[in-house]
Design a protein around this motif. Sequence first.
Motif, PDB file in Angstrom:
ATOM      1  N   UNK A 137       4.021  -1.037  -0.466  1.00 38.96           N
ATOM      2  CA  UNK A 137       3.097   0.103  -0.431  1.00 38.96           C
ATOM      3  C   UNK A 137       2.471   0.319  -1.803  1.00 38.96           C
ATOM      4  N   UNK A 138       3.312   0.314  -2.828  1.00 38.88           N
ATOM      5  CA  UNK A 138       2.790   0.499  -4.184  1.00 38.88           C
ATOM      6  C   UNK A 138       1.807  -0.629  -4.519  1.00 38.88           C
TER       7      UNK A 138
ATOM      8  N   UNK B  28      -2.404   3.256   1.527  1.00 31.82           N
ATOM      9  CA  UNK B  28      -1.188   3.074   0.734  1.00 31.82           C
ATOM     10  C   UNK B  28      -1.132   4.060  -0.426  1.00 31.82           C
ATOM     11  N   UNK B  29      -2.302   4.299  -1.043  1.00 33.84           N
ATOM     12  CA  UNK B  29      -2.324   5.282  -2.134  1.00 33.84           C
ATOM     13  C   UNK B  29      -1.863   6.638  -1.604  1.00 33.84           C
ATOM     14  N   UNK B  30      -2.328   6.997  -0.410  1.00 35.50           N
ATOM     15  CA  UNK B  30      -1.875   8.243   0.209  1.00 35.50           C
ATOM     16  C   UNK B  30      -0.385   8.215   0.489  1.00 35.50           C
TER      17      UNK B  30
ATOM     18  N   UNK C  40       5.199  10.003  -0.786  1.00 33.18           N
ATOM     19  CA  UNK C  40       6.558   9.720  -1.267  1.00 33.18           C
ATOM     20  C   UNK C  40       6.900  10.621  -2.448  1.00 33.18           C
ATOM     21  N   UNK C  41       5.951  10.763  -3.359  1.00 34.56           N
ATOM     22  CA  UNK C  41       6.202  11.605  -4.535  1.00 34.56           C
ATOM     23  C   UNK C  41       6.459  13.049  -4.106  1.00 34.56           C
TER      24      UNK C  41
ATOM     25  N   UNK D 208      12.898   9.262   2.408  1.00 33.54           N
ATOM     26  CA  UNK D 208      11.650   8.524   2.273  1.00 33.54           C
ATOM     27  C   UNK D 208      10.729   8.890   3.437  1.00 33.54           C
ATOM     28  N   UNK D 209       9.531   9.434   3.157  1.00 32.64           N
ATOM     29  CA  UNK D 209       8.669   9.778   4.282  1.00 32.64           C
ATOM     30  C   UNK D 209       8.203   8.519   5.001  1.00 32.64           C
ATOM     31  N   UNK D 210       8.276   8.500   6.325  1.00 35.77           N
ATOM     32  CA  UNK D 210       7.920   7.286   7.070  1.00 35.77           C
ATOM     33  C   UNK D 210       6.509   6.797   6.750  1.00 35.77           C
ATOM     34  N   UNK D 211       5.621   7.740   6.480  1.00 36.28           N
ATOM     35  CA  UNK D 211       4.249   7.327   6.252  1.00 36.28           C
ATOM     36  C   UNK D 211       4.129   6.520   4.953  1.00 36.28           C
ATOM     37  N   UNK D 212       5.103   6.673   4.071  1.00 40.70           N
ATOM     38  CA  UNK D 212       5.082   5.916   2.824  1.00 40.70           C
ATOM     39  C   UNK D 212       5.341   4.440   3.017  1.00 40.70           C
ATOM     40  N   UNK D 213       5.973   4.089   4.140  1.00 41.88           N
ATOM     41  CA  UNK D 213       6.264   2.679   4.377  1.00 41.88           C
ATOM     42  C   UNK D 213       5.623   2.175   5.667  1.00 41.88           C
TER      43      UNK D 213
END
Lengths: 290, 276
Positions: free
Chosen positions: A32-33, A263-265, A270-271, B118-123
């Motif tokens: 993602x990053x 991905x930026x979103x 995550x942050x 970890x939010x699911x949307x992050x992965x």
Amino acid sequence: MATQHSRSAARIMISPAVVLLLAWMIVPLALTVYFSLLRYNLLMPGTERFVGFLNYKLFYQNPAFWTAMINTLLLVGGVLIVTVVGGILLAILLDQPMWGQGVVRILVIAPFFVMPTVSALVWKNMFMNPVSGLFAEFAKAVGLQPFDFLTHAPLASIIGIVSWQWLPFATLILLTAIQSLDSEQMEAAEMDGASPLSRFWHITLPHLSRAITVVILIQTIFLLSVFAEILVTTNGGPGVASTNLTYLVYARSLLNFDVGGGSAGGVIAIILANIVAIFLMRMIGKNLDA
Amino acid sequence: MARAVSTRRKAGFTIAAWIIGLAIFFPILWTIVTSFKTEAEAISSPPSFVFFNWTTENYTTVLERSNYFRHFWNSVVISLGSTVLGLIIAIPAAWSMAFVPAKHTKNVLMWMLSTKMLPPVGVLIPIYLIFRDIGLLDTKTGLVIVLTLINLPIIVWMLYTYFKEIPGEILEASRMDGASLRDEIIHVLTPMAVPGIASTLLLNVILAWNEAFWTLNLTAAKAAPLTAFIASYSSPEGLFYAKLSAASTMAIAPILILGWFSQKQLVRGLTFGAVK
């Protein structure tokens, strides 16, 4: 005492779980990053290239992003207020002597077991529909104009639906906490002539503070990721009026195929979640005597 | 002197609690009632609550027209599969952390929990692309994998808190008697651990059954469980309220019943032992 033998056996037994979770956490997270630093559109394969923080800048400059951020906070905050205040009142009520307590409790916690797509659709069609929903029927019966909830107050309506789903959780946990309250202390206060309100304020509420914190933190983690309820009721609309961060990332990446921007979103989500997680982990860690 | 409760006070609380309880339950009740109406009656004005021609035709239609059984079966496979797989991975881990705690045990537990944050949307995007590339999109296998991983921290934690309550002396004693590690697990630990494992299974089946982020994003027609199937009613088809209600009732009934048995575990499982 554990022997050397059992200790190495223990290490072997724990490793599958650790390895799997490690992979689950690191691989997609790193990707993602990485994607967030690329120009990467699924409709234009082969044109990926490194663009640094451009996606973040675009995301940040996009007015939809700010709307989504504000909506995310309103959604989380709104549901928390309704469920925590409602949950405290309901837990206190359910703790009182009554007939059929077990049945009432079953009725109250039921919404938690309804899958999100069902509850969202039932509320949308059978209650909030401006033509044939029950609310419209009720409005007509008392001579009011039916209100189109999901068009004119989409976010508030979604807050209502999600609150209905989470009120049982808050109630159940707060009820569990209330039941562990020392009744002698309560009786002593009552004998001393403390009013119900001051007993609530000085005994019940402090006793509940820990449970309330846990409810707030755990719900926040889940509420930051509300998705299905938005997808089936408003699709984030009208416009972006009910789009939260989770939905925005979904729309960016899987509807507009903008993997880089999405991905930026995702990284921003995550942050945001991590800020909450740090507090939650500290609370849980204190209670763990491993 | 114990607090004397007057009958009048008790009656007051009873009435208030029942009114609120029924109000909260009402949307579910209304869904069930509507599922027995004809489509015309479902949108009739004013709505009728009891006095209409009760019919089961919606259930027949939903079952005949859509691939309801396939989606139901998908839900069963995905929720049970991911839970059982999770248990297989988690039982040894929780066992060793509860009975052979090491210096780092607490940190491992906390770290496992942090993966749940970890939010699911992050992965979502990497998982989606990986699944697309290796052909796991819209497959039950793919969903079982994802749901196993997202529920694994909860499973480990719940089992850990249950195992912690098993007195260690019993294990010591069996070890003294020369029981091997295998014997210890099969003959001593398992019988005492079964209630905890059953509770964990129950709660996680419920969570997996209702999971509606990954199931919506990673499935299409083929592997869609009930969450995604019901979501398809958000299209104009959803205007058929009676059929929507019948499909919804069938989708939530099994889990509603299971859920009522799992109230206690719910608190324990979802607060990670922070509230007891």
